[in-house]
Design a protein around this motif. Structure first.
Motif, PDB file in Angstrom:
ATOM      1  N   VAL A 235       0.860  -1.184   0.000  1.00 10.38           N
ATOM      2  CA  VAL A 235       0.000   0.000   0.000  1.00 10.38           C
ATOM      3  C   VAL A 235       0.893   1.230   0.000  1.00 10.38           C
ATOM      4  N   MET A 236       0.584   2.156  -0.909  1.00  6.91           N
ATOM      5  CA  MET A 236       1.425   3.333  -1.053  1.00  6.91           C
ATOM      6  C   MET A 236       0.633   4.566  -0.661  1.00  6.91           C
ATOM      7  N   TYR A 237       1.285   5.472   0.059  1.00  3.18           N
ATOM      8  CA  TYR A 237       0.633   6.729   0.411  1.00  3.18           C
ATOM      9  C   TYR A 237       1.667   7.841   0.327  1.00  3.18           C
ATOM     10  N   LEU A 238       1.371   8.871  -0.456  1.00  4.03           N
ATOM     11  CA  LEU A 238       2.257  10.026  -0.613  1.00  4.03           C
ATOM     12  C   LEU A 238       3.719   9.628  -0.848  1.00  4.03           C
ATOM     13  N   GLY A 239       3.934   8.752  -1.800  1.00  5.84           N
ATOM     14  CA  GLY A 239       5.300   8.433  -2.198  1.00  5.84           C
ATOM     15  C   GLY A 239       5.977   7.369  -1.359  1.00  5.84           C
ATOM     16  N   ARG A 240       5.278   6.859  -0.343  1.00  3.67           N
ATOM     17  CA  ARG A 240       5.925   5.854   0.507  1.00  3.67           C
ATOM     18  C   ARG A 240       5.082   4.596   0.571  1.00  3.67           C
TER      19      ARG A 240
END
Ligand SMILES: Nc1ncnc2c1ncn2[C@@H]1O[C@H](COP(=O)(O)OP(=O)(O)OP(=O)(O)O)[C@@H](O)[C@H]1O
Ligand code: SF4
Ligand code: SF4
Ligand SMILES: [Mg+2]
Lengths: 353, 637, 330
Positions: A235-240
């Motif tokens: 799971v990715m959120y804001l580039g991470r």
């Protein structure tokens, strides 16, 4: 098939006040012969990560390793990674037949073989024979690939304009396979398709994967679609990457509040109402990627974070990514469970070194 | 490809321009062969004469026949113009393709140089180069060629950039295609048409520019002559002998026009398909007396048709009613007519599209046909303006980018509710707050680009709430949004419905979204409603094969992983070739002979449930057949 | 995983202000363009094949005269020195001396510039005042494929008008209105009536182009989603067109209007020659023919700077009109 590893990969665009870190220190492994599904909202950097892997954008830092060897790209060379794009209407050259598009991706080695034989023989007709065979081989290879993706071999002569969206996406997959990739990257390959066609492409991806044991990075914003094809979900959120784990485990026991939110928002058969999350963050805005929040990037939207619970102020300042390895599913959240002591399946252990 | 060229030549402008261009080129080819002699024959008895039977356009100061001189000059004029164009195109192509071949840094440099050069007008550049290359035909050709290069380079750059960002170029790069091959195989073929078109138009421009230089005495030098020089030389004699000055000018214009018009016609033929088709007969809608006995109905639609010239009819006889506070969902594949239905109901179909209906009334007021004429247009506008709200799919493009959000919200209220500027703005801020836009006061003064997608969509809903809406028509309001934001927007719509008793028509291609928030679902296929059922029955009680297939085809978090997904074989029907029987027959595994000949109509299957199918499913026997069927599961396209 | 340390608020507030950045970027481009222009004008003389002084003074000139002229023009120094001198003189407003007349080039330009500027500006105003309303009205009338016959005649008229070169139009106008009808003077610059024909011949072509662009832009705006939103608000037609469509259509039109104005500056060259207009246009042609290169150089510089200024004005106007421009500029 091979293992692909992202090692601290970051991609930055622009400079000065408009700089944007689209991908920020991503560690992710795609084990040999497995499908890693990558979910996240739009702008979270999924496509950028994919483009970095195939060499369409340059990572600003970090390494991408194929079987432990850093990837290096030069124009005009065959690439060990192939990619299928989101929009089948723009990913095929309208001026080329489907067969030519696929043939172009067939590695040059066959071609070189033909040339070598001509030089060695030094006789005109021997050379012609070499070229002739190579043409035949290519044509046969194209036909084989088309049949592999469930199209008639005669379709090689068609132009993309004559094909439907689903058929084009099949051709795009055939072209990617023509490159004999070590790893296949599929970026939102079903989101431009109508629901009635989406299923055929997903079925194809699954059967190909089983047949060829492809290593694959499968990107989608739709958790249900990712679940359907993946062995591992990230799971990715804001580039991470905020959470990664074996698909069933992650879905049954999500750790990061963002993963939980995605799960809650994903449609489920039989649910007829929308569960309201905590009202404090219910209408929070997605963060601005140009100015990502400090501390935990998710904190302005986190239903168990500092805005809801006053005792969690450390989320505002301390980045939970640093300690992620110690937590279950490598979750980037201070309040996720610790890593389990129980043994994991061998392939998953390789994913989480 | 060839078909499009033929289509271009079939249009009146295309044909005219083609013939003209051919004639001009033929003249350039033949005139010097046929009439050189007449053109250079010196007739000392007739110096500087006006037109006569012998010399149609009179003679020049050496007694040479002007008519023949104009004809013969065509070759020099056109040849030089073509050579100059060739120089411009080749140089432009080289500069424009440089970024592809030379890599990023060198590419950026050429782009910068081209951008600066293109700011200077061509004539100025031509004068500059005329000085550098020297006065004369050769200098002028080079000057005009060089002067035209920057704009061609710019055009090439734009076109190349447009093609280069498409995915097939990225795919070719990944496949290991080299730069030259990329340029030759992928980029140039895809920009060839606009380049050829612009080169043709450019040739017209070069012709005029050449005439200009020669006219100024900077172009062709004696004894060679072209149209520009003929004009320049006779300018002083314009009092006595206007024809000598005007005739070559007319020749220049005709030749220039031939190139320009031909280029334009081709551009039009290749770019936009001609809109001029057989016009539909203006037909005033046949309207039945609107005797709606149902007071609760917000919107009544009976037998709605939407058609376009072609003629195609993408919406074919739709009927439904929306009650107060009801949320009705419309689902279907793309192209099934969902959006057109919404636009037709909202009276937003623009000509040449046409809307017909037996009845279309909103809050009891007829919107269409003879009955609508009776209520004045102004009253109707006001009713719709205050009680009927629309939310569109793409929140990025649905706001005017040059106006502040608050102003755009306030506008309608000032118009329909007679509020003054301050009151309207106060109401706008209040409504933004109501749709939970944070810091509404400050946000109202911002421009759309400063809003995120979800916030814009909420502002759009807030715009609908400026009046006292009875109905919100939301066309794919969440398709462009992320799932988490989608949930926020859907919840907002639900809240509005509960709090203000507003009816909502929610259009979506996503059957799971519709199932989650709606009371009732209309399933559309090929411009028809094929099933109308309560949302609660969707999962278990759907009867139309299409509805059931649609449900089975969409994976959700509970889809079993062991089996392949169900798929719907075949393609959606083309609205231009509607089959005579059931439109779904070609893709339906339950199709019988009757299905292919007779069109099923919507009939009741229990309370609140209507199905248009000869062979409705949903029995236990169906279940067995459906799940055991190979064709639906793995069906190929 | 790597942790990126981020120090908030380190960007300087002044230089990051969008307007400041816009101004800096735009000025940098202007300076770059002017430098290129100056270099091109300088190089022009050196690119000419043969000896510019000899060709200017003609074959009869004696060697000592030519040498003296070369000396006085500094043509025997190394190129970079000449370039520095050239720049130095430019900054003091010294554009050199005309070879044929011996007058300072700057005097000639000062003398002739106003006539050209008046002509170009007047023609530009006329073109815009005609083209904008006509183009917009045609856009509204022929929207969504309405009135195909009106559209056809509008398109063909404008194509034809745009294809008539300004000098030809000038000749035609002179013939009819001056020679035949005696309504207006044939040539020269004097009272108001002497402006009519030059201005018309200069304005017609650009006006036709501009009107077409206007219409196309308006049609594009009428297709947008936000115009559909405006219609969904049930605003009266006037409000839809004037408040929503017009400003957006005009924004796009200004860019092209700027290009046209630049083109008009150049178009004066031809028109001035037809009408014997005492401006820079007739000067540059006569000086090219007389091989008076310092004068050519000066006039080219003035024209070039004029065009660059027009572009600057257009960019600034666009930035002022479009709230997104400073953010989107790339
Ligand atoms: N070439 C570029 N220059 C500047 N910014 C870019 C560029 N490419 C991507 N971005 C930005 O990087 C961020 C991540 O983009 P990316 O396309 O990877 O997102 P995504 O998660 O795949 O989104 P979606 O689901 O919409 O495809 C976005 O904010 C995007 O605007
Ligand atoms: S670290 Fe804190 S703010 Fe971030 S996700 Fe976990 S609880 Fe929420
Ligand atoms: S009418 Fe026939 S073809 Fe149409 S949906 Fe029903 S069973 Fe299928
Ligand atoms: Mg993406």
């Amino acid at each position: 098939m091979s293992e692909l590893r992202f090692d601290g990969v970051a991609v930055r665009f622009g400079t000065g006040g408009r700089a944007l870190t689209a991908v920020d220190g991503v560690d992710l492994t795609i084990p040999s012969g497995q499908v890693v599904g990558l979910v996240g909202e739009s702008g979270s950097g999924k496509s950028t990560l994919a483009r970095a892997a195939v060499g369409l954008t340059e990572p600003s830092s970090g390494q991408i390793l194929l079987d432990g060897v850093p990837l290096r790209y030069r124009a005009g060379e065959r690439r060990p990674l192939q990619m299928v794009f989101q929009d089948p209407y723009s990913s095929l050259d309208p001026r080329m037949t489907v067969g030519d598009s696929i043939a172009e991706a067939v590695p040059r080695s066959a071609h070189l073989l033909g040339v070598g034989r001509r030089r060695g023989a030094g006789r005109e007709d021997a050379g012609r024979e070499g070229i002739g065979r190579q043409v035949v081989d290519r044509r046969r290879e194209v036909g084989r690939l088309l049949e592999l993706v469930g199209l008639d071999a005669e379709r090689a002569l068609a132009y993309p304009g004559a094909l439907s969206g689903g058929q084009r996406q099949r051709v795009a997959i055939a072209r990617a396979l023509a490159g004999q990739p070590d790893v296949l990257i599929a970026d939102e390959i079903t989101s431009a398709l109508d629901v009635s066609i989406q299923g055929t492409v997903l079925n194809l991806v699954r059967s190909l994967q089983r047949e060829l044991r492809l290593s694959m990075l499968f990107i989608s914003h739709n958790l249900a679609v990712v679940r359907y094809v993946s062995d591992i979900i990230a799971v990715m959120y804001l580039g991470r990457i905020v959470e990664v784990g074996p698909a069933q485990q992650l879905l049954n026991d999500p750790q990061h509040p963002y993963t939980k939110e995605l799960l809650a928002a994903a449609p489920r058969r039989g649910t007829t109402s929308l569960q309201p999350p905590d009202p404090t963050v219910a209408d929070a805005e997605p963060a601005d990627p140009h100015h990502p929040p400090v501390g935990c990037r998710f904190h302005p939207r986190c239903p168990i974070g500092p805005l809801v619970r006053t005792d969690r102020e450390h989320c505002l300042t301390i980045d939970p990514t640093a300690e992620a390895d110690r937590r279950l599913h490598r979750t980037a959240c201070h309040h996720a469970a610790g890593a389990p002591q129980t043994a994991m399946a061998p392939h998953t252990r390789r994913t989480f070194p | 490809m060839r078909a499009r060229w033929i289509a271009v030549l079939r249009t009146p402008v295309g044909a005219g321009a083609g013939v003209l261009l051919f004639a001009v080129l033929l003249l350039a080819l033949l005139a010097p062969l046929l009439w050189s002699h007449q053109a250079s024959a010196i007739d000392t008895e007739h110096l500087l004469e006006g037109s006569s039977a012998k010399h149609w356009l009179g003679t020049d100061n050496l007694g040479r026949d002007i008519f023949y001189r104009v004809l013969v000059a065509s070759r020099t004029s056109i040849l030089l113009a073509l050579v100059a164009t060739l120089i411009a195109v080749v140089m432009g192509l080289a500069l424009g393709c440089a970024p592809v071949l030379l890599g990023r840094r060198a590419g950026r440099l050429t782009t910068a140089v081209v951008n600066i050069a293109v700011a200077f007008p061509g004539l100025l550049l031509a004068l500059f180069f005329a000085v550098v290359f020297g006065v004369g035909a050769k200098g002028a050709v080079l000057a005009i060629g060089f002067a035209g290069a920057p704009s061609f380079a710019r055009l090439t750059q734009t076109l190349v950039a447009g093609v280069a960002e498409r995915d097939f170029v990225a795919a070719a790069r990944i496949a290991g295609v080299g730069r030259f091959r990329m340029l030759l195989r992928h980029i140039l073929p895809n920009i060839a048409e606009p380049l050829v078109v612009n080169a043709t138009i450019g040739a017209g421009g070069a012709l005029l520019a050449f005439a200009g230089l020669s006219f100024l005495g900077l172009g062709v030098q004696p004894p060679v002559y072209d149209w520009g020089r003929l004009m320049g030389e006779s300018l002083n004699g314009i009092y006595v002998h206007p024809a000598a000055a005007l005739a070559p000018g007319v020749a220049v214009v005709i030749a220039g026009l031939a190139f320009n018009l031909f280029g334009e016609a081709v551009a039009k033929g290749f770019g936009v398909p001609a809109m001029i088709g057989p016009r539909l007969r203006e037909r005033s809608a046949e309207t039945m007396p609107a005797a709606t006995d149902d007071d609760e109905a917000v919107l009544v639609v009976k037998d709605l048709y939407v058609s376009f010239p072609g003629p195609i009819t993408p919406v074919r006889g739709i009927s439904f009613t929306i009650g107060k506070g009801e949320i009705v969902g419309v689902v279907g594949e793309s192209g099934s007519g969902k959006s057109l239905t919404a636009l037709a109901v909202a009276q937003l179909i623009e000509p040449p599209g046409q809307v017909r209906a037996a009845e279309l009334s909103f809050l009891g007021a007829p919107l269409l046909g003879r009955l609508a004429v009776r209520s004045t247009a102004a009253a109707r506008r006001r009713l719709l303006g205050t009680s009927f709200a629309m939310v569109f799919q793409d929140p990025m493009t649905s706001f005017n980018p040059t106006k502040r959000i608050g102003t755009q919200l306030a506008e309608g209220a000032r118009e329909h509710q007679g509020l003054n500027r301050r009151q309207a703005m106060a109401r706008a801020i209040d409504r933004l707050r109501a749709v939970r836009v944070p810091a509404a006061g400050r946000r109202a003064r911002q421009y759309p680009h400063e809003f995120s997608g979800g916030m814009r969509q909420r502002a759009m809903i807030g715009m609908g709430l400026m009046g006292a809406p009875a109905l919100i028509v939301a066309d794919e309001p969440t398709t462009a949004l992320d799932v988490t934001v989608q949930r926020q927007v859907l919840r907002l719509l639900e809240t509005i419905r509960t709090e203000d008793d507003v009816a909502i028509l929610l259009i979506s291609h996503d059957i799971t979204v519709v199932a989650q928030v709606c009371d009732r679902v209309l399933v559309m296929y090929a411009g028809r409603i094929v099933e109308d059922l309560p949302a609660s029955e969707l999962a278990t009680g759907a009867r139309h094969p299409y509805t059931r297939a649609l449900l089975a085809a969409v994976p959700d978090l509970d889809t079993p992983l062991e089996e392949p997904l169900a798929v719907i074989a075949g393609r959606p029907v083309d609205p231009a070739a509607m089959p005579s029987g059931c439109a779904f027959a070609a893709r339906c595994e339950f199709a019988e002979d009757r299905c292919r000949s007779e069109d099923p109509s919507l009939v009741s299957h229990g309370p609140d449930h209507q199905v248009a199918c000869w062979n409705p499913q949903g029995t236990a026997a169906w279940q067995a057949r459906y799940l055991g069927s190979e064709s639906i599961r793995t069906g190929q396209l | 995983m790597t942790t990126t340390v981020r120090v908030p608020g380190t960007t300087a507030s002044f230089t990051s202000h969008p307007w400041v950045r816009f101004a800096v970027r735009r000025l940098a481009r202007l300076v770059g363009s002017v430098l290129i222009l100056i270099s091109a004008a300088f190089l022009m003389i050196h690119l000419i094949p043969g000896d510019p002084v000899r060709s200017a003074l003609g074959p009869a000139a004696t060697k000592s005269l030519i040498d003296a002229r070369r000396e006085s023009l500094g043509l025997d120094d190394p190129l970079w020195q000449q370039y520095l001198h050239f720049l130095q003189h430019l900054f003091t407003g010294d554009l050199g001396t005309s070879i044929t007349t011996g007058l300072p080039v700057s005097d000639v330009i000062r003398d002739r510039l106003p006539a050209t500027v008046q002509l170009a500006v007047a023609a530009f105003l006329v073109a815009v005042l005609i083209a904008l309303p006509v183009g917009l009205a045609m856009g509204v009338l022929t929207r969504a494929g309405r009135r195909p016959r009106t559209e056809l005649s509008f398109t063909s008229t404008t194509v034809i008008l745009a294809a008539i070169p300004e000098f030809l139009l000038a000749v035609g106008l002179v013939y009819f209105f001056a020679v035949k009808l005696h309504w207006l003077p044939v040539a020269g610059r004097g009272n108001m009536s002497s402006y009519v024909l030059p201005v018309i011949s200069l304005a017609v072509g650009p006006a036709a182009v501009l009107a077409r662009i206007c219409r196309v832009e308006l049609l594009a705006v009428l297709q947008t989603d936000y115009l559909r939103t405006a219609r969904a608000k049930r605003l009266p037609a006037a409000a839809i067109y004037l408040r929503h469509a017009l400003p957006n259509a005009v924004t796009a039109t200004i860019t092209l209007g700027g290009l046209l104005l630049g083109g008009m500056v150049a178009g004066t060259v031809l028109v001035e020659n037809v009408f014997g207009w005492p401006g820079l246009g007739s000067t540059i042609v006569s000086s090219i023919l007389a091989k008076d290169y310092p004068l050519v150089q000066g006039v080219v510089l003035v024209y070039g700077v004029g065009v660059l200024l027009v572009n600057l004005v257009v960019d600034v106007t666009l930035a002022l009109l479009d709230p997104r421009s400073t953010i989107r500029e790339s």
